[in-house]
Scaffold this active site. Structure first.
Site: not given
Length: 240
Positions: A86, A164
């Protein structure tokens, strides 16, 4: 492309390569995915891979010597080694494109309370899939596998991902399929009139609209074309 995932829990990841597009890509030899159990690189007879943290504290810390041996046994000059954490750089579509050009990825999954800080010196990159904490790096590695493999040649048709969200700096335009009317909600007429020029303009405008309403910061990073400036002006007038 080769992807090797160093993990303590390989069974957590087996499902991602046995279904859908990823399975087809592997079957077509577009890529190889290998799960490597880091416990096999522990020299402890009980295969311990972690220990208590120096200085005290809760939890157990993944040992640097185990990870080092696992990397050395599986990496070569072509390997791009990534630590799932993280604390890494936020993952984005442009990073997925960068990684899809690599010959080999080695994804290293931490677990438990954390990993020995010295492990950072063994890797080329650190990636985070969001500002939250998981029990380990396996799910993050699965995200990277999925997002990278679909961009490889022959995995899917190029036109399937060109528009996308984030691929061109904008969110994707709305998509519809049959039935044309459902519970009073209808497909925009422009999409069924067969005029490809108008369809293209509609999709660009709606892509701009979604981005303006949901992720306006993306527009600040984009060099808008004259057509996009014009369409964005129309959108702002319509929203007044």
């Amino acid at each position: 492309m080769r992807i090797k995932i160093l993990t303590l829990f390989p069974k957590m990841l087996e499902g991602i390569v046995n279904e859908s597009i990823l399975k087809r890509a592997i079957d077509k030899k577009v890529c190889q995915v290998e799960f490597i159990d880091m416990r096999g690189y522990s020299l402890d007879k009980h295969h311990h891979v972690d220990d208590t943290p120096y200085g005290g504290g809760a939890g157990m810390v993944l040992a640097c010597d185990v990870v080092d041996r696992a990397i050395l046994a599986n990496a070569d000059a072509a390997s791009y080694k990534i630590l799932m954490t993280p604390q890494g750089r936020p993952y984005q579509q442009k990073i997925a494109k960068e990684l899809s050009l690599k010959e080999e990825l080695i994804l290293i999954c931490g677990h438990y309370e954390g990993f020995d800080e010295r492990i950072r010196s063994y890797v080329d990159d650190e990636i985070s899939i969001g500002d939250y904490v998981l029990t380990g790096g396996e799910l993050a590695a699965a995200v990277i596998c999925d997002s990278v493999i679909r961009l490889l040649d022959h995995a899917i048709k190029k036109e399937s991902y060109e528009d996308d969200s984030f691929s061109n700096g904008l969110l994707e335009y709305p998509q519809y399929t049959r039935p044309a009317e459902y519970k009073g909600m209808t497909v925009p007429p422009v999409l069924v009139n067969g005029n490809h020029k108008l369809i293209k303009e509609y999709r660009l405008k709606e892509s701009l609209r979604k981005t303006f309403l949901r992720r306006p910061e993306l527009l600040k990073e984009r060099n808008l074309t004259e057509e996009e400036v014009k369409l964005l002006k129309e959108i702002k007038e319509e929203l007044k």
